[in-house]
Motif scaffolding. Structure first.
Motif, PDB file in Angstrom:
ATOM      1  N   MET A   1       1.200 -26.420 -22.424  1.00 40.74           N
ATOM      2  CA  MET A   1       2.119 -27.296 -23.144  1.00 40.74           C
ATOM      3  C   MET A   1       3.436 -27.445 -22.399  1.00 40.74           C
ATOM      4  SD  MET A   1       1.452 -26.184 -27.113  1.00 40.74           S
ATOM      5  CE  MET A   1       2.389 -27.486 -27.892  1.00 40.74           C
ATOM      6  N   VAL A   2       3.335 -27.613 -21.100  1.00 43.14           N
ATOM      7  CA  VAL A   2       4.545 -27.763 -20.289  1.00 43.14           C
ATOM      8  C   VAL A   2       5.365 -28.949 -20.781  1.00 43.14           C
ATOM      9  CG1 VAL A   2       5.425 -28.246 -17.973  1.00 43.14           C
ATOM     10  CG2 VAL A   2       3.483 -26.702 -18.278  1.00 43.14           C
ATOM     11  N   GLY A   3       6.651 -28.725 -20.978  1.00 43.29           N
ATOM     12  CA  GLY A   3       7.530 -29.811 -21.386  1.00 43.29           C
ATOM     13  C   GLY A   3       7.582 -30.047 -22.885  1.00 43.29           C
ATOM     14  N   ALA A   4       6.741 -29.343 -23.656  1.00 47.65           N
ATOM     15  CA  ALA A   4       6.755 -29.535 -25.114  1.00 47.65           C
ATOM     16  C   ALA A   4       8.038 -28.977 -25.716  1.00 47.65           C
ATOM     17  CB  ALA A   4       5.549 -28.856 -25.735  1.00 47.65           C
ATOM     18  N   ALA A   5       8.381 -29.440 -26.909  1.00 46.70           N
ATOM     19  CA  ALA A   5       9.552 -28.889 -27.601  1.00 46.70           C
ATOM     20  C   ALA A   5       9.200 -27.498 -28.112  1.00 46.70           C
ATOM     21  CB  ALA A   5       9.939 -29.799 -28.758  1.00 46.70           C
ATOM     22  N   PRO A   6      10.096 -26.519 -27.943  1.00 49.54           N
ATOM     23  CA  PRO A   6       9.814 -25.144 -28.376  1.00 49.54           C
ATOM     24  C   PRO A   6       9.326 -25.054 -29.823  1.00 49.54           C
ATOM     25  CG  PRO A   6      11.801 -25.168 -27.061  1.00 49.54           C
ATOM     26  CD  PRO A   6      11.374 -26.599 -27.213  1.00 49.54           C
ATOM     27  N   VAL A   7       9.915 -25.828 -30.716  1.00 45.42           N
ATOM     28  CA  VAL A   7       9.523 -25.701 -32.111  1.00 45.42           C
ATOM     29  C   VAL A   7       8.090 -26.204 -32.343  1.00 45.42           C
ATOM     30  CG1 VAL A   7      10.528 -27.916 -32.859  1.00 45.42           C
ATOM     31  CG2 VAL A   7      10.343 -26.018 -34.494  1.00 45.42           C
ATOM     32  N   GLU A   8       7.661 -27.165 -31.492  1.00 48.25           N
ATOM     33  CA  GLU A   8       6.273 -27.624 -31.551  1.00 48.25           C
ATOM     34  C   GLU A   8       5.331 -26.488 -31.177  1.00 48.25           C
ATOM     35  OE1 GLU A   8       4.422 -30.496 -32.322  1.00 48.25           O
ATOM     36  OE2 GLU A   8       6.315 -30.546 -33.458  1.00 48.25           O
ATOM     37  N   VAL A   9       5.683 -25.769 -30.103  1.00 47.81           N
ATOM     38  CA  VAL A   9       4.865 -24.648 -29.656  1.00 47.81           C
ATOM     39  C   VAL A   9       4.819 -23.582 -30.745  1.00 47.81           C
ATOM     40  CG1 VAL A   9       4.595 -22.878 -27.880  1.00 47.81           C
ATOM     41  CG2 VAL A   9       5.497 -25.127 -27.266  1.00 47.81           C
ATOM     42  N   LEU A  10       5.964 -23.327 -31.352  1.00 52.42           N
ATOM     43  CA  LEU A  10       6.033 -22.331 -32.429  1.00 52.42           C
ATOM     44  C   LEU A  10       5.033 -22.681 -33.531  1.00 52.42           C
ATOM     45  CD1 LEU A  10       7.720 -19.862 -33.680  1.00 52.42           C
ATOM     46  CD2 LEU A  10       8.915 -21.636 -34.970  1.00 52.42           C
ATOM     47  N   ARG A  11       5.019 -23.969 -33.901  1.00 48.50           N
ATOM     48  CA  ARG A  11       4.158 -24.380 -35.018  1.00 48.50           C
ATOM     49  C   ARG A  11       2.697 -24.477 -34.601  1.00 48.50           C
ATOM     50  NH1 ARG A  11       8.726 -28.516 -37.113  1.00 48.50           N
ATOM     51  NH2 ARG A  11       9.940 -26.875 -38.102  1.00 48.50           N
ATOM     52  N   ARG A  12       2.444 -25.164 -33.474  1.00 49.99           N
ATOM     53  CA  ARG A  12       1.057 -25.439 -33.111  1.00 49.99           C
ATOM     54  C   ARG A  12       0.328 -24.218 -32.581  1.00 49.99           C
ATOM     55  NH1 ARG A  12       1.542 -30.707 -30.167  1.00 49.99           N
ATOM     56  NH2 ARG A  12      -0.241 -29.941 -28.990  1.00 49.99           N
ATOM     57  N   LEU A  13       0.994 -23.432 -31.719  1.00 49.57           N
ATOM     58  CA  LEU A  13       0.295 -22.275 -31.151  1.00 49.57           C
ATOM     59  C   LEU A  13       0.441 -21.028 -32.021  1.00 49.57           C
ATOM     60  CD1 LEU A  13       0.867 -22.317 -27.287  1.00 49.57           C
ATOM     61  CD2 LEU A  13      -1.254 -22.652 -28.531  1.00 49.57           C
ATOM     62  N   PHE A  14       1.667 -20.740 -32.444  1.00 51.39           N
ATOM     63  CA  PHE A  14       1.898 -19.471 -33.130  1.00 51.39           C
ATOM     64  C   PHE A  14       1.758 -19.585 -34.642  1.00 51.39           C
ATOM     65  CE2 PHE A  14       3.818 -18.983 -28.985  1.00 51.39           C
ATOM     66  CZ  PHE A  14       3.398 -17.713 -28.616  1.00 51.39           C
ATOM     67  N   GLY A  15       1.797 -20.802 -35.143  1.00 57.81           N
ATOM     68  CA  GLY A  15       1.584 -20.989 -36.577  1.00 57.81           C
ATOM     69  C   GLY A  15       2.742 -20.583 -37.466  1.00 57.81           C
ATOM     70  N   TYR A  16       3.958 -20.534 -36.930  1.00 58.83           N
ATOM     71  CA  TYR A  16       5.132 -20.243 -37.755  1.00 58.83           C
ATOM     72  C   TYR A  16       5.955 -21.516 -37.933  1.00 58.83           C
ATOM     73  CZ  TYR A  16       4.104 -15.387 -36.513  1.00 58.83           C
ATOM     74  OH  TYR A  16       3.500 -14.186 -36.308  1.00 58.83           O
ATOM     75  N   ASP A  17       6.680 -21.585 -39.060  1.00 57.25           N
ATOM     76  CA  ASP A  17       7.435 -22.814 -39.354  1.00 57.25           C
ATOM     77  C   ASP A  17       8.784 -22.880 -38.665  1.00 57.25           C
ATOM     78  OD1 ASP A  17       5.552 -23.982 -40.880  1.00 57.25           O
ATOM     79  OD2 ASP A  17       6.251 -23.072 -42.754  1.00 57.25           O
ATOM     80  N   THR A  18       9.512 -21.755 -38.755  1.00 61.33           N
ATOM     81  CA  THR A  18      10.892 -21.802 -38.260  1.00 61.33           C
ATOM     82  C   THR A  18      11.175 -20.601 -37.368  1.00 61.33           C
ATOM     83  OG1 THR A  18      11.478 -20.662 -40.285  1.00 61.33           O
ATOM     84  CG2 THR A  18      11.933 -23.037 -40.205  1.00 61.33           C
ATOM     85  N   PHE A  19      12.196 -20.771 -36.541  1.00 62.82           N
ATOM     86  CA  PHE A  19      12.616 -19.660 -35.711  1.00 62.82           C
ATOM     87  C   PHE A  19      13.410 -18.675 -36.545  1.00 62.82           C
ATOM     88  CE2 PHE A  19      11.949 -22.681 -32.147  1.00 62.82           C
ATOM     89  CZ  PHE A  19      11.032 -21.896 -31.465  1.00 62.82           C
ATOM     90  N   ARG A  20      13.398 -17.449 -36.108  1.00 57.26           N
ATOM     91  CA  ARG A  20      14.105 -16.379 -36.779  1.00 57.26           C
ATOM     92  C   ARG A  20      15.313 -15.977 -35.954  1.00 57.26           C
ATOM     93  NH1 ARG A  20      10.241 -11.341 -37.284  1.00 57.26           N
ATOM     94  NH2 ARG A  20       9.003 -11.915 -39.100  1.00 57.26           N
ATOM     95  N   ASN A  21      16.244 -15.267 -36.605  1.00 62.76           N
ATOM     96  CA  ASN A  21      17.396 -14.728 -35.884  1.00 62.76           C
ATOM     97  C   ASN A  21      17.945 -15.749 -34.891  1.00 62.76           C
ATOM     98  OD1 ASN A  21      17.298 -12.229 -37.199  1.00 62.76           O
ATOM     99  ND2 ASN A  21      15.729 -11.496 -35.797  1.00 62.76           N
ATOM    100  N   GLN A  22      18.075 -15.343 -33.640  1.00 63.63           N
ATOM    101  CA  GLN A  22      18.614 -16.266 -32.640  1.00 63.63           C
ATOM    102  C   GLN A  22      17.528 -16.767 -31.697  1.00 63.63           C
ATOM    103  OE1 GLN A  22      21.097 -12.877 -31.973  1.00 63.63           O
ATOM    104  NE2 GLN A  22      22.826 -14.230 -31.573  1.00 63.63           N
ATOM    105  N   GLN A  23      16.286 -16.699 -32.133  1.00 63.72           N
ATOM    106  CA  GLN A  23      15.185 -17.090 -31.239  1.00 63.72           C
ATOM    107  C   GLN A  23      15.390 -18.485 -30.622  1.00 63.72           C
ATOM    108  OE1 GLN A  23      11.876 -16.607 -33.957  1.00 63.72           O
ATOM    109  NE2 GLN A  23      11.092 -14.805 -32.879  1.00 63.72           N
ATOM    110  N   ALA A  24      15.812 -19.451 -31.451  1.00 65.48           N
ATOM    111  CA  ALA A  24      15.944 -20.829 -30.950  1.00 65.48           C
ATOM    112  C   ALA A  24      16.962 -20.911 -29.812  1.00 65.48           C
ATOM    113  CB  ALA A  24      16.335 -21.763 -32.090  1.00 65.48           C
TER     114      ALA A  24
END
Ligand code: ADP
Ligand code: ZN
Length: 525
Positions: A1-24
């Protein structure tokens, strides 16, 4: 997923909705090519901070991790999500290694895990030069700090990464974070310009309790039976022998328990570890060889039967409890013998003078935490450079049953005078036991043999009980008013002791609270 938005990767690959703490913010920093130093407690979500940028950036993310035993698990978990991950380490088959090397050079990989010692090998360095590197992630970065509690010499070699690949962004991560360790990581890894991300280290759902060690086996059984029946947890012991003994004790008493220490063969260790992770309600009795990188959310308690070597170690080990956020207990039993034993280990270690001094300072801070009359959590957070929290957490033993303190100046003077008298007997050295027998006026064999019943201090301390005297010795040690040395735990005066003997300094002592507090366990059945 080169170039994808991080939040897309979070949702599509890892299955989480939002970032935690200072992850973003951390991820953005890496994605845009900057360096980061991340200080986040265990369970905070450090892994995603380098996994997502490695996926999004072109090239392979190279992860340096000391946890060889866990690499396979980490890689399997990533592969299950569809992330292309692999590792290279000494435990692996040659063919597997070849395959990994090929995947790395052709760029068919998102993440490659390496042990720090691998970077000392010219083969690995040549391999790294043949591929495209997205980032370097240095996990458990506190291992580089010689001042820290978990120093690993291999980590010192990691500065080579920046020298050879100055343009590749680096992220160093750790759950340990005294300001001294933090600064040392930044210097040694050449990360002075890295942006620092410091999360709060408070773990509000963990109840901290530290009790004087009387009969550890009984105390542990009582703690488990009354508060943690059927719960999964970890019991830490200092030696392999006491791990074995304690595990047997628990099993004999109907508590399912497994041992874990470096003396067991690798297959037993990994079998016990995976049973602990997969089954419910198992107790792992272990040396501190166990636990780094273990992700089991429902560990309900961490018990220490021996004093940890440092506040950092204590914090990390207890931090394995309650990752799911539910109420959990950190319970430690400690006694004078622990102090004697650890001082001796420091004295006889082959570390150089500076390192020995650092180890002694770590132990002193741990002792001070054990003997404090104020909130343990507040003291620990202040130690981690995080002051300004509540002065009273309401969820540690000193908050729940505040210990009363009393003016112990006269008692301290008696104790120190006894130590001074014994110190004058040049050839003989005596530990706390003898000093206390003398103060209590006990005619033991050893007292009569050395004619200690002739000393002016004999029998002058009957106003305190034996356990109160033991408490006084521990507290004077914690306050730097006594020192201990050698095989027999010889007590010695310090410069500061003179001020007490000279009546220039007052000493406050804590009385042990009459009973231990019970945890309210509303959130668990
Ligand atoms: P650390 O390395 O800091 O101890 P991990 O990276 O192992 O923490 O994460 C701890 C747990 O939290 C893991 O089970 C992980 O999957 C989960 N986690 C991490 N980030 C998130 C998030 N943004 N949302 C939900 N769960 C998360
Ligand atoms: Zn408190």
């Amino acid at each position: 997923m080169v170039g994808a938005a991080p939040v897309e990767v979070l949702r599509r690959l890892f299955g989480y909705d939002t970032f935690r703490n200072q992850q973003a913010e951390i991820i953005d920093r890496l994605v845009s090519g900057g360096d980061a130093l991340v200080l986040m407690p265990t369970g905070g979500g450090k892994s995603l901070c380098y996994q997502i940028p490695a996926i999004v950036r072109p090239g392979v993310g190279v992860v340096i991790s000391p946890l060889i035993a866990l690499m396979q698990d980490q890689v399997d978990a990533l592969r299950a999500l569809g992330v292309r991950a692999g590792f290279i380490n000494s435990t692996q088959e040659w063919s597997e290694r070849r395959e990994m090397e090929a995947a790395f050079t052709s760029g068919d990989l998102d993440l490659l895990y390496l042990a720090p010692e691998a970077l000392g090998s010219p083969n690995t360095m040549r391999l790294l030069e043949r591929g495209r590197i997205a980032l370097f992630a240095i996990d458990e970065a506190h291992c580089v700090a010689q001042w820290g509690h978990d120093f690993r010499p291999d980590y010192l070699g990691l500065s080579v990464l920046h020298e050879r690949w100055p343009d590749v962004p680096r992220i160093a991560l750790t759950a340990t974070a005294t300001t001294a360790t933090r600064d040392e990581i930044a210097t040694r890894l050449n990360l002075a310009d890295a942006q620092r991300f410091v999360a709060s280290f408070d773990r509000p759902n963990i109840q901290y309790r530290i009790v004087p060690k009387k009969s550890p086996a009984t105390q542990l059984l009582e703690f488990l039976r009354t508060e943690h029946k059927g719960d999964a947890g970890i019991v830490y012991c200092l030696s392999r022998a006491s791990v074995e003994r304690t595990a047997e004790l628990l099993v004999e008493n109907g508590i399912p328990a497994l041992p874990y220490h470096a003396g067991l063969d690798a297959s037993t260790r990994s079998a016990n570890q995976s049973r602990f992770l997969r089954e419910d309600g198992l107790v792992m009795v272990a040396t501190i060889a166990f636990g780094m990188g273990i992700d089991k959310p429902d560990v309900r308690f961490v018990a220490h039967l021996d004093l940890p070597k440092s506040v950092e170690g204590y914090y990390q080990e207890t931090g394995r409890a309650g990752r799911d956020g539910l109420p959990s207990t950190a319970w430690l039993a400690y006694g004078l013998q622990d102090v004697v034993q650890q001082r001796k280990m420091i004295e006889t270690s082959d570390a150089d003078r500076n390192r020995r001094r650092a180890l002694a300072a770590h132990l002193d801070a741990m002792l001070a935490l054990c003997e404090t009359v104020s909130c343990r959590r507040a003291q620990m957070l202040a130690y981690f450079g995080e002051p300004g929290g509540e002065p009273q957490c309401g969820n540690c033993d000193t908050c729940l049953t505040p210990p009363s303190s009393f003016d112990g100046t006269v008692a301290a003077q008696k104790l120190l005078s006894a130590v001074l008298r014994l110190d004058r007997e040049r050839n003989q050295r005596f530990g706390a036991g003898q000093v206390i027998d003398i103060l209590l006026g006990r005619q033991t064999d050893k007292v009569t043999r050395f004619r200690h019943d002739q000393l002016t201090v004999f029998g002058i301390g009957t106003e305190l009980s034996e356990s109160e005297w033991r408490g006084a010795v521990r507290q004077l040690l914690a306050q730097g008013l006594l020192a201990v040395e050698g095989d027999y735990g010889t007590l010695l005066l310090t410069d500061a002791s003179r001020a007490v003997l000279g009546k220039e300094r007052q000493v406050m002592l804590r009385r042990d609270p009459p009973k231990t507090p019970r945890q309210s366990r509303a959130a668990t059945p």
